[in-house]
Design a protein around this motif. Sequence first.
Motif, PDB file in Angstrom:
ATOM      1  N   ARG A 180     -70.161  14.986 -31.683  1.00 35.50           N
ATOM      2  CA  ARG A 180     -69.035  14.353 -30.982  1.00 35.50           C
ATOM      3  C   ARG A 180     -69.389  12.812 -30.561  1.00 35.50           C
ATOM      4  O   ARG A 180     -68.466  11.994 -30.837  1.00 35.50           O
ATOM      5  N   SER A 181     -70.476  12.740 -29.980  1.00 40.24           N
ATOM      6  CA  SER A 181     -70.955  11.110 -29.563  1.00 40.24           C
ATOM      7  C   SER A 181     -70.969  10.455 -30.901  1.00 40.24           C
ATOM      8  O   SER A 181     -70.391   9.349 -30.894  1.00 40.24           O
ATOM      9  N   ASN A 233     -69.474  10.512 -33.733  1.00 42.75           N
ATOM     10  CA  ASN A 233     -68.275  10.397 -34.417  1.00 42.75           C
ATOM     11  C   ASN A 233     -67.322   9.373 -33.437  1.00 42.75           C
ATOM     12  O   ASN A 233     -66.621   8.666 -34.023  1.00 42.75           O
ATOM     13  N   ASN A 234     -67.361   9.599 -32.223  1.00 43.55           N
ATOM     14  CA  ASN A 234     -66.806   9.034 -31.191  1.00 43.55           C
ATOM     15  C   ASN A 234     -67.090   7.309 -31.495  1.00 43.55           C
ATOM     16  O   ASN A 234     -66.224   6.590 -31.336  1.00 43.55           O
ATOM     17  N   TRP A 235     -68.226   7.166 -31.172  1.00 42.17           N
ATOM     18  CA  TRP A 235     -68.932   6.011 -31.033  1.00 42.17           C
ATOM     19  C   TRP A 235     -68.706   5.081 -32.441  1.00 42.17           C
ATOM     20  O   TRP A 235     -68.525   3.867 -32.400  1.00 42.17           O
ATOM     21  N   HIS A 252     -66.008   5.143 -34.178  1.00 41.53           N
ATOM     22  CA  HIS A 252     -64.809   4.434 -34.472  1.00 41.53           C
ATOM     23  C   HIS A 252     -64.483   3.640 -33.209  1.00 41.53           C
ATOM     24  O   HIS A 252     -63.463   3.093 -33.109  1.00 41.53           O
ATOM     25  N   LYS A 253     -65.347   3.368 -32.022  1.00 40.18           N
ATOM     26  CA  LYS A 253     -65.109   2.448 -30.865  1.00 40.18           C
ATOM     27  C   LYS A 253     -64.819   0.979 -31.278  1.00 40.18           C
ATOM     28  O   LYS A 253     -64.238   0.510 -30.721  1.00 40.18           O
TER      29      LYS A 253
END
Length: 634
Positions: free
Chosen positions: A560-561, A563-565, A567-568
């Motif tokens: 999760r971390s 994939n989240n980062w 796209h940030k």
Amino acid sequence: MSTVTVPHESAFATNERLANLLLDYPGADIILCSQDSYHFRVPKIYIVNTSTILGELIQRTLYSPDDHVNRPLNPEESLPVVQLPESGEIFHCLLTFIFPITQLVPPTPEKVMELLSVAQKYQMGTVLAHIRGSIAQQNSLPTRLEPALHIYALAQKHGLRPEALQTARAIFLKHSMTIEDFDDMLDIMPGASLYELWKYHERVREILASDLTEFRMSRARGTTTDLRCTELGSSQIPSWLDQYIESIGEDPSLFDPTELSIAMACHVNDNANELGCECASIPYYTMRNFWEAFASVVDGSFDKAESALVLVCERDDPQAQINSATSPLKPFDVPDANLIIRSSDNVNFRVHKSILAMVSPFFEDLLSLPQPSDSEIVDGLPVVQLPESSELLNSLISILYPIPTVMPNSYEKVLYLLAACQKYDMISVQSSIRAEVSRGVSLAPEGAEAFSAFAIATAKGLIPEMEDAALLTLFHPMTFEILGEGLRLFEGWALRDLVNFRKRYIDNAITCLDSFLEVEPPGPSSIWVGCPEVMPTGAPSETYQQNRILPTWLYELFSRSRNNWKHKNFTRPLRGIISSGLSSAARRAYVKALSSHETCGFCSEVDKMHGLTFCTELENKLAEARKKALVGVR
């Protein structure tokens, strides 16, 4: 009038041809000499009537009391010579717009802008208009972002407002303006020029949104009286047209007749079987009248926003504002002083040569040199003029003497103080200042000040401060809105480097997280294989080894971390497990994830035996990722 045939049309061959052409010009009574020694024999009346500034220059030259000023450079020449700072190539092109000969426009954007700036400098209004007319006939505005930015940057550099406005408008209509869009083109111009483009962009968008709303709700209906459609919007015009007008505010690149036709075609296709909709047979003159009225609204928005585009040369220097003293300072005076150092704002500081020489090899060498006979002396003391402000010198001297240290009142000024120490080789003083900052005695950058700090530190070659500021920027979004006025402090290449650092940091951290998703030994996460939650009940130990799976809580934490980062990027701060670099951040994320799985005896036992080591390894690898990302920052 005779001409000279030349074998090819290089820039300087063209200059030579014009020189010979004008050499035979009837009535030539003066020679204009370019910076690179090309001579142009011309009748001065043409020049005087075109430019009062050049006319005054010619008059001063002709009647100068210094004989050498207008003495012919060649003994055979009989005409006075006026020396000009422009190149022969540029002045050659300029003369073609003054005399009745074939007009020549330089072949490159750089030279074209230089030609315009010379005509503007000499206030040749008519000539300037003719040059712009020729340029418009020969060259259309570029639609691709990179060449458009290049021309805008040149226009800003030379102070050419019409060209800056033209290209700024073209950029607005064809491209969105975000850090991601500009990416590898950020070094095309200084940050100050980019800042003005962004401010203009924001103002146009604000005005355009208001004008489009007004047009939709009132004027648009009057241009579409012949339109019959079953779907009307709130403005009582066909909804597809209403939506098209509104979309321009979000995406100005849609402002194009072709895009309007596409919007209409989509509506017609979707409503082919609707009775009463006549949009498929809209009269040509109706669409023409609509487009003319609509285009006038958009053009009017740009006209209203013209004043929002400021030329960099017209705006105050942001560095001067940072360096300016907040209040007048009393002159510094110590007993038995034998030297005066004077600040840029003319405040005298009476100091000892020995003190300066002891801490600064620069001053040691300077003060060992014999003083020139015309050196300024005040009260019997020699004066050394320095470019630093009195506020900065006051801080510097307070560190050299056993008196209360006066640190600057902002972190930006601390950086300029460090830069002065670096320039004067005051290594020990620089170390003392850094110690003050690290102890919290002095200010550190707060919030988005980190971006300004990076810009200044990079420009001044302050490596530790540059790296610290780069890391702090990760706690904030990197957008034009966040950069704000601080953007004006950046060189283009420094802004590009900071963008690339951010991307490298994300890539390195994701690679680090990927390594923790691996479960094969000797990978750090192999210790977690065996959680009953992800294994079939009663499965033999061999199954655990064949189907190596991370516990769900740990897998989700990393994936999760990751994939989240990924796209940030620029629109959000990079806090959390990747970017913080604080030893507690990764550990807090780990503890929080594990707490949701606290009933598992297997994972609790692994945590008890190896949890501390596991978190430490994660922190170390993230720190290594951060360090590797800094390598490319200059």
